[in-house]
Enzyme design. Sequence first.
Site, PDB file in Angstrom:
ATOM      1  N   HIS A 114      -2.568  10.828  -0.139  1.00  0.00           N
ATOM      2  CA  HIS A 114      -2.899  10.514  -1.534  1.00  0.00           C
ATOM      3  C   HIS A 114      -4.382  10.766  -1.688  1.00  0.00           C
ATOM      4  CE1 HIS A 114      -4.408   6.737   0.183  1.00  0.00           C
ATOM      5  NE2 HIS A 114      -3.362   6.838   0.974  1.00  0.00           N
ATOM      6  N   TYR A 138      -9.039  -8.937   8.525  1.00  0.00           N
ATOM      7  CA  TYR A 138      -7.967  -7.944   8.508  1.00  0.00           C
ATOM      8  C   TYR A 138      -7.511  -7.578   9.921  1.00  0.00           C
ATOM      9  CZ  TYR A 138      -5.261  -3.777   7.777  1.00  0.00           C
ATOM     10  OH  TYR A 138      -4.239  -2.874   7.789  1.00  0.00           O
ATOM     11  N   HIS A 157       2.006   8.405   5.417  1.00  0.00           N
ATOM     12  CA  HIS A 157       1.062   9.387   5.964  1.00  0.00           C
ATOM     13  C   HIS A 157       1.693  10.146   7.124  1.00  0.00           C
ATOM     14  CE1 HIS A 157      -2.619   8.578   3.776  1.00  0.00           C
ATOM     15  NE2 HIS A 157      -2.401   7.282   3.882  1.00  0.00           N
ATOM     16  N   ASP A 211       0.832  -1.206   0.000  1.00  0.00           N
ATOM     17  CA  ASP A 211       0.000   0.000   0.000  1.00  0.00           C
ATOM     18  C   ASP A 211       0.874   1.265   0.000  1.00  0.00           C
ATOM     19  OD1 ASP A 211      -1.951   2.025   0.710  1.00  0.00           O
ATOM     20  OD2 ASP A 211      -3.224   0.370   1.358  1.00  0.00           O
ATOM     21  N   ASP A 220       2.479   2.696   3.526  1.00  0.00           N
ATOM     22  CA  ASP A 220       1.440   3.729   3.485  1.00  0.00           C
ATOM     23  C   ASP A 220       1.322   4.416   4.841  1.00  0.00           C
ATOM     24  OD1 ASP A 220      -1.040   4.872   2.027  1.00  0.00           O
ATOM     25  OD2 ASP A 220      -1.857   4.149   3.931  1.00  0.00           O
ATOM     26  N   THR A 228      -7.201   3.847  -1.114  1.00  0.00           N
ATOM     27  CA  THR A 228      -6.907   2.419  -0.950  1.00  0.00           C
ATOM     28  C   THR A 228      -8.039   1.477  -1.375  1.00  0.00           C
ATOM     29  OG1 THR A 228      -5.361   2.890   0.810  1.00  0.00           O
ATOM     30  CG2 THR A 228      -6.312   0.674   0.790  1.00  0.00           C
ATOM     31  N   ASP A 287      -1.363   0.468  -4.744  1.00  0.00           N
ATOM     32  CA  ASP A 287      -2.660   1.027  -5.110  1.00  0.00           C
ATOM     33  C   ASP A 287      -2.569   2.478  -5.567  1.00  0.00           C
ATOM     34  OD1 ASP A 287      -1.845   1.671  -2.533  1.00  0.00           O
ATOM     35  OD2 ASP A 287      -3.818   1.397  -1.619  1.00  0.00           O
ATOM     36  N   HIS A 288      -1.553   3.201  -5.099  1.00  0.00           N
ATOM     37  CA  HIS A 288      -1.383   4.633  -5.390  1.00  0.00           C
ATOM     38  C   HIS A 288      -0.050   5.058  -4.803  1.00  0.00           C
ATOM     39  CE1 HIS A 288      -2.147   5.001  -1.163  1.00  0.00           C
ATOM     40  NE2 HIS A 288      -3.266   4.333  -1.316  1.00  0.00           N
TER      41      HIS A 288
HETATM   42  P1  AMP Z   1      -5.918   4.885   3.194  1.00  0.00           P
HETATM   43  O1  AMP Z   1      -6.746   5.648   4.179  1.00  0.00           O
HETATM   44  O2  AMP Z   1      -6.482   5.008   1.806  1.00  0.00           O
HETATM   45  O3  AMP Z   1      -4.499   5.236   3.281  1.00  0.00           O
HETATM   46  O4  AMP Z   1      -6.066   3.346   3.601  1.00  0.00           O
HETATM   47  C1  AMP Z   1      -5.013   2.558   4.136  1.00  0.00           C
HETATM   48  C2  AMP Z   1      -5.513   1.795   5.297  1.00  0.00           C
HETATM   49  O5  AMP Z   1      -6.523   0.866   4.918  1.00  0.00           O
HETATM   50  C3  AMP Z   1      -4.482   0.913   5.950  1.00  0.00           C
HETATM   51  O6  AMP Z   1      -3.695   1.616   6.874  1.00  0.00           O
HETATM   52  C4  AMP Z   1      -5.301  -0.147   6.632  1.00  0.00           C
HETATM   53  O7  AMP Z   1      -5.465   0.144   7.998  1.00  0.00           O
HETATM   54  C5  AMP Z   1      -6.640  -0.102   5.926  1.00  0.00           C
HETATM   55  N1  AMP Z   1      -6.937  -1.394   5.340  1.00  0.00           N
HETATM   56  C6  AMP Z   1      -6.242  -2.019   4.373  1.00  0.00           C
HETATM   57  N2  AMP Z   1      -6.785  -3.216   4.062  1.00  0.00           N
HETATM   58  C7  AMP Z   1      -7.846  -3.363   4.868  1.00  0.00           C
HETATM   59  C8  AMP Z   1      -8.818  -4.389   5.030  1.00  0.00           C
HETATM   60  N3  AMP Z   1      -8.792  -5.508   4.298  1.00  0.00           N
HETATM   61  N4  AMP Z   1      -9.784  -4.185   5.952  1.00  0.00           N
HETATM   62  C9  AMP Z   1      -9.825  -3.059   6.687  1.00  0.00           C
HETATM   63  N5  AMP Z   1      -8.930  -2.060   6.577  1.00  0.00           N
HETATM   64  C10 AMP Z   1      -7.953  -2.203   5.684  1.00  0.00           C
HETATM   65 ZN    ZN Z   2      -3.579   2.754  -0.071  1.00  0.00          ZN
HETATM   66 ZN    ZN Z   3      -2.971   5.764   2.636  1.00  0.00          ZN
END
Ligand code: AMP
Ligand code: ZN
Ligand code: ZN
Length: 409
Positions: A345, A157, A197, A33, A193, A70, A240-241
């Site tokens: 992102h 998860y 952040h 990620d 990731d 994500t 993913d990004h």
């Molecule tokens: P973002 O807010 O777009 O950066 O999302 C990243 C976060 O998504 C990660 O830090 C994880 O905590 C969460 N994440 C990733 N995969 C899963 C999953 N299968 N179920 C729940 N949360 C997830």
């Molecule tokens: Zn992500």
């Molecule tokens: Zn993120």
Amino acid sequence: MRRLHRLLAIAFIALLSAWVQAQPAPLILVSIDGFRPDYLERGVTPVLSRLARDGVLASQGMRPSFPSLTFPNHYTLVTGLTPDHHGVVNNTMTDEKIPDVLFTLGNRAALADRRWWDGATPIWVSAEQQGLKSATMFWPGSDVDIQGVRPSDWRAYDHNFPADARVDQVLEWMDRPLATRPDFVTLYFEAVDTAGHRYGPQGAQTTAAVASVDKALGRLIQGLATRGLLPQANLVILSDHGMASLSPQRVVLLDEMLDTASVRRFIPYGPLIGLTPLAGKEAQVKQSLAQPHEHVQCWPKAELPARFDYGRNARVPPFICLAEIEWSLATRESMARNPPGGGSHGFDPDDPQMAALFIAHGPAFVRGAALESFSNVDVYPLLARLLGIRPQPHQGRLETFMPVLTRVP
Ligand code: AMP
Ligand code: ZN
Ligand code: ZN
């Protein structure tokens, strides 16, 4: 009698070898990620750099789908559909058909409700339906009974589940006898990731997280090699990004753009926000957002740029505002509580800082080949081809990979 035995034995061996040949080479899909392709140039990724050298690398990265978040992009990778088409339109969303529920990463019950996911069929569901076995060591949606089907093996998860233990679980699956060994495996890491952040893409701790995930991948490669599986397995390693720096000095205040009391249900800060005007305030909100604003652009959902392929889905809020790269949208209140810093992102998917990693390695891939940039919807038909399964209707182009596939099965 002895002749009959011999004939039976020969027939059995022939049947067995035909069955073994029909079984595809194992396919392992790894997501790191928030891994920006330029992290490969930091001198801390011996494993990934070697895989890229011996396999295929998207040298300019892979273009994520809009929005560069994500959940939308992980679901795009396994469905070949953009978020507008598969329905996971944001990490945070609402749906009038699922009243009074806010889908967010923190809402476990909502994440587990298949109605959010049922707008598309992820590849592990098709694999199971077409007689293959899949096993998921995390992937957004993989712990949900999408279309009523779960992977043969999956895990709920858990952010705290150690990276090495994730790798060991995958290796344990690969140790099974052929008849029960998964054909398709996912493996997910969030550490890069999370650090991106907190510390930004240039942070030393982000580089350390990159190194730690590379080390975990070294454990995977070593484990596959000792099992004699490295020459057989196809590996697709991607993200993913990307990630871009934020700063409290680069903020656009929403309070200065419109009367924040006239909108509801918005994620109040970050690169990208969605706005829903309160009843009777539609015209006022539209007019405020139509004014030019420095470092941010807003659109009614029907007028988003065509290249975003976004805005027809009922789950997309009526207005979308997108900050310029490295800028943030905030409110006075959010600034006081949580001023932007580190990285994020969600920015324009065509910005180079949002580009995603793509490496492919294994018998299906030409050694040392490079790919020009392509869209992440193309990954799905590649996965379907590697597994030898019929894909669902999708928006990807398998042609992207034709020059780098060794044999087109
Ligand atoms: P973002 O807010 O777009 O950066 O999302 C990243 C976060 O998504 C990660 O830090 C994880 O905590 C969460 N994440 C990733 N995969 C899963 C999953 N299968 N179920 C729940 N949360 C997830
Ligand atoms: Zn992500
Ligand atoms: Zn993120």
